[in-house]
Design a protein around this motif. Structure first.
Motif, PDB file in Angstrom:
ATOM      1  N   LYS A   1     -11.206  -3.922   0.624  1.00  0.00           N
ATOM      2  CA  LYS A   1     -10.056  -3.314  -0.052  1.00  0.00           C
ATOM      3  C   LYS A   1     -10.115  -3.593  -1.558  1.00  0.00           C
ATOM      4  O   LYS A   1      -9.923  -2.710  -2.396  1.00  0.00           O
ATOM      5  CB  LYS A   1      -8.752  -3.890   0.542  1.00  0.00           C
ATOM      6  CG  LYS A   1      -7.482  -3.302  -0.046  1.00  0.00           C
ATOM      7  CD  LYS A   1      -7.221  -1.914   0.482  1.00  0.00           C
ATOM      8  CE  LYS A   1      -6.089  -1.234  -0.211  1.00  0.00           C
ATOM      9  NZ  LYS A   1      -5.900   0.145   0.202  1.00  0.00           N
ATOM     10  N   VAL A   2     -10.389  -4.849  -1.907  1.00  0.00           N
ATOM     11  CA  VAL A   2     -10.435  -5.256  -3.323  1.00  0.00           C
ATOM     12  C   VAL A   2     -11.574  -4.523  -4.040  1.00  0.00           C
ATOM     13  O   VAL A   2     -11.411  -4.056  -5.173  1.00  0.00           O
ATOM     14  CB  VAL A   2     -10.576  -6.796  -3.437  1.00  0.00           C
ATOM     15  CG1 VAL A   2     -10.860  -7.207  -4.874  1.00  0.00           C
ATOM     16  CG2 VAL A   2      -9.301  -7.475  -2.936  1.00  0.00           C
TER      17      VAL A   2
ATOM     18  N   PRO B   1      -3.916  -0.226  -9.784  1.00  0.00           N
ATOM     19  CA  PRO B   1      -3.542  -1.573  -9.336  1.00  0.00           C
ATOM     20  C   PRO B   1      -4.465  -2.619  -9.953  1.00  0.00           C
ATOM     21  O   PRO B   1      -5.682  -2.488  -9.883  1.00  0.00           O
ATOM     22  CB  PRO B   1      -3.766  -1.504  -7.822  1.00  0.00           C
ATOM     23  CG  PRO B   1      -4.874  -0.505  -7.667  1.00  0.00           C
ATOM     24  CD  PRO B   1      -4.783   0.465  -8.805  1.00  0.00           C
TER      25      PRO B   1
ATOM     26  N   ASP C   1       0.830  -1.222   0.000  1.00  0.00           N
ATOM     27  CA  ASP C   1       0.000   0.000   0.000  1.00  0.00           C
ATOM     28  C   ASP C   1       0.854   1.257   0.000  1.00  0.00           C
ATOM     29  O   ASP C   1       0.561   2.234  -0.687  1.00  0.00           O
ATOM     30  CB  ASP C   1      -0.932   0.021   1.223  1.00  0.00           C
ATOM     31  CG  ASP C   1      -2.008  -1.059   1.107  1.00  0.00           C
ATOM     32  OD1 ASP C   1      -2.553  -1.216  -0.002  1.00  0.00           O
ATOM     33  OD2 ASP C   1      -2.278  -1.753   2.099  1.00  0.00           O
TER      34      ASP C   1
ATOM     35  N   ILE D   1      -7.708  -8.275  -9.127  1.00  0.00           N
ATOM     36  CA  ILE D   1      -8.781  -7.374  -8.679  1.00  0.00           C
ATOM     37  C   ILE D   1      -9.964  -7.369  -9.650  1.00  0.00           C
ATOM     38  O   ILE D   1     -11.123  -7.334  -9.239  1.00  0.00           O
ATOM     39  CB  ILE D   1      -8.211  -5.944  -8.474  1.00  0.00           C
ATOM     40  CG1 ILE D   1      -7.209  -5.978  -7.305  1.00  0.00           C
ATOM     41  CG2 ILE D   1      -9.310  -4.935  -8.183  1.00  0.00           C
ATOM     42  CD1 ILE D   1      -6.343  -4.758  -7.197  1.00  0.00           C
TER      43      ILE D   1
ATOM     44  N   LEU E   1     -10.472  -0.984  -4.735  1.00  0.00           N
ATOM     45  CA  LEU E   1      -9.495  -0.896  -5.828  1.00  0.00           C
ATOM     46  C   LEU E   1     -10.152  -1.196  -7.182  1.00  0.00           C
ATOM     47  O   LEU E   1      -9.797  -0.613  -8.201  1.00  0.00           O
ATOM     48  CB  LEU E   1      -8.326  -1.858  -5.582  1.00  0.00           C
ATOM     49  CG  LEU E   1      -7.445  -1.515  -4.364  1.00  0.00           C
ATOM     50  CD1 LEU E   1      -6.391  -2.584  -4.141  1.00  0.00           C
ATOM     51  CD2 LEU E   1      -6.765  -0.158  -4.528  1.00  0.00           C
TER      52      LEU E   1
ATOM     53  N   TYR F   1      -3.439  -7.411  -5.984  1.00  0.00           N
ATOM     54  CA  TYR F   1      -3.220  -7.026  -4.587  1.00  0.00           C
ATOM     55  C   TYR F   1      -2.649  -8.233  -3.846  1.00  0.00           C
ATOM     56  O   TYR F   1      -3.102  -9.364  -4.050  1.00  0.00           O
ATOM     57  CB  TYR F   1      -4.534  -6.572  -3.932  1.00  0.00           C
ATOM     58  CG  TYR F   1      -4.308  -5.838  -2.628  1.00  0.00           C
ATOM     59  CD1 TYR F   1      -3.907  -4.500  -2.625  1.00  0.00           C
ATOM     60  CD2 TYR F   1      -4.471  -6.488  -1.406  1.00  0.00           C
ATOM     61  CE1 TYR F   1      -3.668  -3.827  -1.436  1.00  0.00           C
ATOM     62  CE2 TYR F   1      -4.241  -5.823  -0.210  1.00  0.00           C
ATOM     63  CZ  TYR F   1      -3.834  -4.492  -0.236  1.00  0.00           C
ATOM     64  OH  TYR F   1      -3.584  -3.824   0.936  1.00  0.00           O
TER      65      TYR F   1
END
Length: 698
Positions: free
Chosen positions: A206-207, A162, A146, A179, A210, A165
């Motif tokens: 988080k995914v 990105p 990160d 992702i 992103l 991940y």
């Protein structure tokens, strides 16, 4: 290397670029090993990698030349081009990047953005090459994906996106999430394969966040997608991948992938994303070329349909095989029996054997298609940067823009009589490395080699030994000082010798003074009246002076900016001769120089130094320390260009000085501008050094 359908759309040419030590060579090795193209995983530390095969690379444990690593995976042929990160070998980067369609900038998760990262990004911008990032070494202590990703985004802008991940941190790094497809893959340390698994609960949010970032970025590259996105519709995987490829090809998007090359973690996911998101050669920028028949410039897209044409992007001087020329096919295809013409040299070439190179290993082939990278041995005329093509399709592709050399050293043989071997060895190395030049200095008789820095020249000297068995030492070249006079002198030179038979008699009166127009060349003025020196002897006087000025009286350097006026003299009807008048002129010269306040001159160089603003104070201070003067400054591409004049004697190691002062962010070029008087405090030192040098030669 068999591919079911050997077509341009099934090729991926990827340049691995970035700061020295980020793991570029290890990444090429991991991909070769993972795709079973090699059966043992080599290590840079052990000197066992495929792409660092040169003995110097093994010794120094860094890449010194661009090297190709081809392999196949899921019926796609990949050409990974591993280029050195060390700044002295920028020429290899220029050659390697000309052969690829996309650059992968490798960043160490431990170090983050470094100078080489910036330079790689700037270079890709300059040549409009699509780029991606691979965050490497995620298995190391104190690494944080990160944090590095945030650095990239802040430094290079919104285009950094990105597409992967990591799962786990540091020594617990054990998987990668794609992702876009929302697939997690866990690394098996025994087989190096990655097995599918659900996305860990703690990473779901988080995914999703992103993924939203990717969708927003790709939507901005296409109006139809943008409309769909704002309308609240879902974008399909296919739409996202197609937009990513287009966005990457146009430079609007730089996808970020991740893994650990040394542990071979993340190679499955990297390869899949290379296939799904990296542009094929079909997206490559059309190549600028001159059509020989019309002389007009055209931009030629990579295509399989036209007759064959290709660009030689690198030459290897192999002491056993001879010359190996690496080339990229731009149009059509080539077979061993294809008639080939070199349009730069206007000469036909014979193709004997076509090969794919994997490091130093040669894989025979009978066909190389548009977009692919191959090699041919023993071309007679062709050099790096030249075009080979079908005689029915004569074009000349744009040459390379290599930087000028910035450092020069003299090559001294360690054994007597090795000069010829040195010259022929260096000549072979010049073919291999266009950022390096060699010449013989007519004044000092030294062989001079010029390159991009001290490491570059040291490596060349080592290669002379390892490839051509010649041992040499590198020294600073001698400075071409000059001598002149500051005052006027009026002298007589008389040569009178009597020995049985004819004697010798020559007598001249000459005024020596600084040349009024300041030109370097000797100005000889004939003002003899009444035949005091007969007309037929005057050319001998001039010749005697021209020979004399080759060696001044202070330290034996050539004399410049001199006017000599012959105004009187005398002769003997029997004993005078051309030789006697030449000797008389030489006597007058020595006396005249002594009486006219002789001075030593040194070459002054005009330097253009390009640096980021923050180094301005250091550079200015250093120029003053080097007895230089700053002429001015001007902004250039977001940096500052300092123009200065500095004595050459202070600039011989400036490539190294500038690199350490600016962390390699500065560049410079210099050229000779004029001669200026050496400060009195330096004269004695130079005279003594010159004397020592002459004694050592005797």
């Amino acid at each position: 290397m068999y591919i079911k359908e050997y077509r341009i759309k099934n090729l991926r040419n990827v340049g691995i670029i970035g700061h020295s030590g980020t793991g570029k060579t290890s990444l090429a090795e991991a991909l070769l090993y993972y795709t079973k193209s090699i059966d043992r995983l080599g290590r840079v530390e052990d000197g066992t990698t495929t792409t660092d095969f040169d003995s110097e690379e093994k010794k120094k444990q860094i890449s010194l030349q661009a090297s190709v690593a081809p392999f196949t995976y899921q019926d796609i042929k990949f050409n990974m081009v591993d280029v050195p990160g060390f700044f002295d070998f920028v020429g290899e980067q220029i050659q390697g990047m000309r052969a690829v369609d996309v650059a992968t900038i490798v960043v160490s998760a431990a170090s983050g953005i470094e100078v080489g990262t910036d330079k790689a990004w700037d270079y890709c911008n300059k040549i409009k090459l699509p780029r991606t990032f691979f965050i490497n070494k995620l298995d190391r202590d104190h690494t944080d994906f990160d944090k590095v990703f945030a650095q990239l985004k802040e430094k290079y802008g919104m285009s950094v996106v990105p597409i992967q991940y990591p799962i786990g941190k540091e020594e617990n790094f054990h998987g990668v999430i794609n992702i876009i497809s929302n697939r997690a893959r866990i690394h098996d340390p025994k087989t190096f394969e990655m097995k599918e698994a659900p996305v860990p609960e703690d990473l779901v949010d988080k995914v999703n966040e992103l993924r939203e970032m990717i969708i927003e970025s790709v939507a901005q590259t296409d109006e139809a997608l943008l409309e769909k996105y704002f309308g609240g519709e879902e974008l399909t995987h296919e739409e996202i991948y197609n937009a990513l490829i287009k966005g990457c090809a146009s430079g609007d998007i730089a996808p970020v992938t991740c893994g650990s090359a040394s542990k071979v973690i993340g190679m499955t996911t990297l390869l899949e994303d290379m296939i799904e998101c990296f542009p094929t050669p079909e997206y490559a920028i059309p190549q600028k070329a001159v059509v020989v028949e019309t002389g007009e410039t055209e931009f030629i897209p990579l295509s399989e349909d036209k007759p064959f044409s290709g660009l030689v992007f690198k030459t290897i001087a192999d002491p056993f095989v001879g010359k190996i020329s690496l080339f990229r096919v731009i149009t059509g295809h080539i077979r061993p029996d294809t008639p080939v013409f070199n349009t730069n040299q206007d000469k036909p070439e014979k193709i004997n054997t076509l090969i794919f190179l994997r490091g130093k290993n040669q894989i025979l082939t009978d066909k190389i298609i548009a977009g692919d990278i191959g090699a041919v041995t023993k071309l007679q005329f062709t050099k790096t940067g030249e075009t080979i093509c079908d005689p029915k399709f004569k074009v000349i592709y744009d040459k390379f823009n290599f930087p000028q050399p910035t450092m020069t050293m003299a090559v001294m043989p360690k054994a007597k009589g090795d000069e010829d071997k040195i010259s022929s060895g260096l000549q072979r190395l010049v073919e291999e490395d266009p950022t390096f030049t060699m010449e013989r200095d007519p004044e000092t008789a030294e062989i001079l080699i010029s390159g991009q820095g001290d490491t570059h020249l040291e490596i060349l000297a080592s290669r002379l030994k390892s490839k051509f068995s010649v041992d040499v030492e590198l020294r600073k070249p001698r400075i071409p000082y000059r001598e002149t006079i500051k005052k006027k002198s009026d002298v007589q030179g008389k040569h009178k010798k009597q020995s049985g038979g004819h004697g010798q008699y020559g007598d001249v009166k000459i005024i020596f003074e600084p040349r009024p127009d300041g030109e370097d060349e000797l100005l000889f003025v004939d003002k003899v009246v009444g035949g005091a020196v007969p007309r037929n002897y005057i050319p001998a006087v001039e010749k005697g002076l021209r020979e004399s000025i080759q060696e001044g009286i202070l330290a034996g350097y050539p004399v410049i900016k001199l006017q000599a006026t012959l105004y009187d003299g005398s002769f003997h009807p029997v004993d005078s001769s051309e030789m006697a008048f030449k000797v008389a002129a030489n006597l007058a010269f020595k006396k005249g120089m002594e009486m006219a306040s002789p001075a030593l001159l040194e070459p002054i160089m005009k330097a253009s130094i390009i640096i980021p603003d923050e180094y301005m104070g250091d550079i200015m201070g250093d120029i003053n320390k080097k007895r230089g003067r700053v002429l001015g400054m001007e902004p250039v591409d977001g940096k500052q260009m300092v123009l200065a004049e500095v004595p050459l004697s202070e600039m011989q190691t400036y490539a190294t000085d500038l690199r350490s002062m600016t962390q390699a962010r500065g560049d410079f070029q210099m050229e000779f501008t004029r001669y200026e008087e050496v400060p009195p405090s330096e004269v004695q030192k130079i005279v003594e050094e010159t004397k020592k040098f002459k004694e050592s030669k005797e």
